[in-house]
Design an enzyme around this catalytic site. Sequence first.
Site, PDB file in Angstrom:
ATOM      1  NE  ARG A  57     -11.371   8.027  -2.245  1.00 27.82           N
ATOM      2  CZ  ARG A  57     -10.493   7.970  -1.256  1.00 27.82           C
ATOM      3  NH1 ARG A  57     -10.506   8.880  -0.304  1.00 27.82           N
ATOM      4  NH2 ARG A  57      -9.596   7.009  -1.203  1.00 27.82           N
ATOM      5  CE  LYS A 106      -5.208   8.955   3.694  1.00 23.09           C
ATOM      6  NZ  LYS A 106      -6.032   8.195   2.744  1.00 23.09           N
TER       7      LYS A 106
HETATM    8  C1  LIG Z   1      -6.513   7.170   3.322  1.00 20.11           C
HETATM    9  C2  LIG Z   1      -6.846   5.907   2.715  1.00 20.11           C
HETATM   10  C3  LIG Z   1      -6.967   4.765   3.513  1.00 20.11           C
HETATM   11  C4  LIG Z   1      -6.846   4.796   5.023  1.00 20.11           C
HETATM   12  O1  LIG Z   1      -8.058   5.203   5.575  1.00 20.11           O
HETATM   13  P1  LIG Z   1      -8.275   5.157   7.180  1.00 20.11           P
HETATM   14  O2  LIG Z   1      -9.690   5.502   7.348  1.00 20.11           O
HETATM   15  O3  LIG Z   1      -7.347   6.156   7.751  1.00 20.11           O
HETATM   16  O4  LIG Z   1      -7.949   3.788   7.615  1.00 20.11           O
HETATM   17  C5  LIG Z   1      -7.237   3.564   2.891  1.00 20.11           C
HETATM   18  N1  LIG Z   1      -7.402   3.490   1.561  1.00 20.11           N
HETATM   19  C6  LIG Z   1      -7.299   4.562   0.751  1.00 20.11           C
HETATM   20  C7  LIG Z   1      -7.506   4.412  -0.705  1.00 20.11           C
HETATM   21  C8  LIG Z   1      -7.018   5.809   1.295  1.00 20.11           C
HETATM   22  O5  LIG Z   1      -6.907   6.880   0.508  1.00 20.11           O
END
Ligand SMILES: *Cc1c(COP(=O)(O)O)cnc(C)c1O
Length: 353
Positions: A129, A36
């Site tokens: 979250r 992302k």
């Molecule tokens: C963005 C995201 C990740 C990745 O997180 P990083 O800290 O970049 O590894 C993993 N799981 C979810 C649900 C996310 O939104």
Amino acid sequence: MSYPELLIDREKLIHNVRTILKMGQDSNVQIHFVTKCLSGWRPFLEVLYEAGVEYFADSRVENLREMSDLGLSRMMLRSPMISNANDVVRYSDLSLNSDLSAIEALSDAALALDREHGVILMVEMGDLREGFMPDEMFDVASRVLNLRGVWLAGIGANFNCYGGVIPEERQLEDLSKMAEDIRRRFNVPLPIVSGGNTGSLYMLSENRLPLGITHLRVGEGYLLGIETSFRKRLHDLFTDVFTIMAEIVELRRKSSVPTGLIGPNSFNEIPVFEDRGQIWRAILAIGEQDVRCETLEPKDSAIAYLGASSDYMMLDVTHAVRDFKVGDVLEFSPDYAALLRASTSPYVEKQLV
Ligand SMILES: *Cc1c(COP(=O)(O)O)cnc(C)c1O
């Protein structure tokens, strides 16, 4: 060439990706590579694919669409919107979920589109979250198993986000046990037990990821080369895959403190100034529309950040190693927030080198 520019070092990126891939393989942990941060930019996705990535994950269907022909699996990370269920099912084969009515919408969409879609149930484990409460899990699992359009692929948890909660063996053992309980109760395989994001990599690298955790979702780790629980560098990963370049448009010796009655600045904050006397101030053609300026780290550590507005960043270059002139280009290392903003800004040109 046009500035600001986001430079991506292809070889370093490939090295980081392969190292993380190998870490997963060595411990039998499947890793979805989270993309992302690069907003579905196709050349970047292709580098990951060339490096051996087969499992991709993203939070936006627009980005997942860009990779629909790459790899074996695409996972939707953000809890799907009911209004968007069709596209989620069209562009991903797995999604993380925390609401039953949304899962029902996915099931209907999957039946209508005749597609397979796996649901991963997120569990709230402290970070606050997304996630079902632990005591809802049996009930939710049983309802999902009764839906005809989706299959129950696993459970997962998220950490290091809203609450900054660091995942530890304790929570992941609970998650792993919960998966085992669901398997036994409903006699399902439940292959995916997703133990978090980059913040869980420290356990993987120290060989203490609890047994039963079969999956991680990793973004920042391979992009910036660090784990996010203690902000330590991971193995021999490169921390300088990305560089932000911005051009000087004014360079003058001016006072470090404004003159006049001080009111709100361009972001409606009352600024405070440190009196450093007369300084050499560089104004760069990069601003809050392009990156998060304050967290950009100048490659020359003698350069100090002064402030930013939508289109400009001000720096104190009095003690800089090099002598600058207008038109010179400065280099910075972005952190995650700056990288995210840069990659989504239409004003920042991305370039693989
Ligand atoms: C963005 C995201 C990740 C990745 O997180 P990083 O800290 O970049 O590894 C993993 N799981 C979810 C649900 C996310 O939104």
